[in-house]
Scaffold this motif. Structure first.
Motif, short mmCIF file in Angstrom:
data_model
loop_
_atom_site.label_atom_id
_atom_site.label_comp_id
_atom_site.label_asym_id
_atom_site.label_seq_id
_atom_site.Cartn_x
_atom_site.Cartn_y
_atom_site.Cartn_z
N LEU A 105 -12.93 60.40 17.44
CA LEU A 105 -13.13 58.51 16.74
C LEU A 105 -12.16 57.97 16.63
N GLN A 106 -11.30 58.06 16.76
CA GLN A 106 -10.18 56.95 17.34
C GLN A 106 -9.55 57.21 18.66
N ARG A 107 -9.95 58.35 19.19
CA ARG A 107 -9.08 58.34 19.75
C ARG A 107 -10.53 57.99 21.24
N TRP A 108 -11.83 58.09 20.93
CA TRP A 108 -12.72 57.65 21.90
C TRP A 108 -12.74 55.92 21.75
N VAL B 156 -9.77 54.21 21.32
CA VAL B 156 -9.25 53.70 21.69
C VAL B 156 -9.69 53.68 23.35
N GLU B 157 -10.51 54.17 24.01
CA GLU B 157 -10.58 54.28 25.18
C GLU B 157 -11.51 53.47 25.17
N ARG B 158 -12.74 52.47 24.49
CA ARG B 158 -13.39 51.90 24.12
C ARG B 158 -12.49 50.23 24.42
N VAL B 159 -11.46 49.98 22.98
CA VAL B 159 -11.10 48.94 23.61
C VAL B 159 -10.37 48.91 25.08
N ALA B 160 -9.76 49.99 25.05
CA ALA B 160 -9.29 49.65 26.60
C ALA B 160 -10.26 49.33 27.78
N GLU B 161 -11.34 49.52 27.75
CA GLU B 161 -12.38 49.25 28.69
C GLU B 161 -12.49 47.21 28.20
N ASP C 120 -11.99 42.98 9.81
CA ASP C 120 -12.17 44.22 8.06
C ASP C 120 -11.19 45.63 8.13
N TYR C 121 -11.29 45.54 9.17
CA TYR C 121 -10.40 47.16 9.35
C TYR C 121 -9.23 46.78 10.51
N PRO C 122 -9.07 45.81 11.06
CA PRO C 122 -7.90 46.00 12.34
C PRO C 122 -7.51 45.93 13.47
N SER C 123 -6.95 47.14 12.56
CA SER C 123 -6.61 48.34 14.06
C SER C 123 -7.23 49.05 14.53
N VAL C 124 -7.79 50.04 15.36
CA VAL C 124 -8.14 51.52 15.53
C VAL C 124 -8.02 52.43 14.53
N GLY C 125 -6.85 52.62 14.04
CA GLY C 125 -6.48 53.48 13.40
C GLY C 125 -8.02 53.23 12.08
N GLU C 126 -7.81 52.08 11.23
CA GLU C 126 -8.27 51.78 10.04
C GLU C 126 -9.91 52.06 10.73
N LEU C 127 -10.36 51.22 12.14
CA LEU C 127 -11.68 51.53 11.44
C LEU C 127 -12.15 52.49 12.09
N ALA C 128 -11.30 53.27 12.81
CA ALA C 128 -11.89 55.05 13.14
C ALA C 128 -12.22 55.11 11.78
N GLU C 129 -11.24 55.15 10.50
CA GLU C 129 -11.25 55.97 8.73
C GLU C 129 -12.29 55.18 8.76
N HIS C 130 -12.73 54.25 8.30
CA HIS C 130 -13.28 53.51 7.60
C HIS C 130 -14.71 53.57 8.84
N LEU C 131 -15.79 54.27 9.82
CA LEU C 131 -16.87 54.68 10.89
C LEU C 131 -16.74 55.98 9.95
N ALA C 132 -15.99 56.54 10.01
CA ALA C 132 -15.97 58.08 9.60
C ALA C 132 -15.84 58.63 8.19
N ALA C 133 -15.43 57.44 7.24
CA ALA C 133 -15.98 57.45 5.74
C ALA C 133 -17.96 56.95 5.57
#
Length: 94
Positions: free
Chosen positions: A14-17, A19-24, A71-84
């Motif tokens: 999820l984090q990898r995806w 990162v790709e989306r943000v880069a777009e 609320d989850y300001p980095s991709v890593g934090e957002l990925a963890e939130h979404l995975a949960a």
């Protein structure tokens, strides 16, 4: 584009995806998106944030309020939130 099923997303995938989306949304960035860096530092505007949240909703099949990006300001934090969030939606074993 990789499509994720609700019950098969590893946080790292999820984090990898994400990162790709943000880069777009940042075609002129000139560097890789750092999953630990706050998204606000990249200069994403509100239109991009709303579109990004809609992309995530469509991809994952869950509601994602655009405020979650802040609320989850980095991709890593957002990925963890979404995975949960996704884990909570999985059917529980009987």
């Amino acid at each position: 584009m990789t499509t994720y099923g609700v019950d098969q997303v590893a946080p790292s995938d999820l984090q990898r995806w994400l990162v790709e989306r943000v880069a777009e949304y940042l075609p002129d960035l000139g560097e890789a998106v750092d999953p630990t860096r706050q998204l606000g530092e990249y200069g994403l505007d509100s239109i991009a944030v709303v579109a990004f949240a809609a992309d995530v909703e469509e991809q994952l099949g869950i509601a994602v309020d655009p405020t979650a990006i802040w609320d989850y300001p980095s991709v890593g934090e957002l990925a963890e939130h979404l995975a949960a969030e996704l884990a909570e939606r999985r059917p529980q074993a009987a």
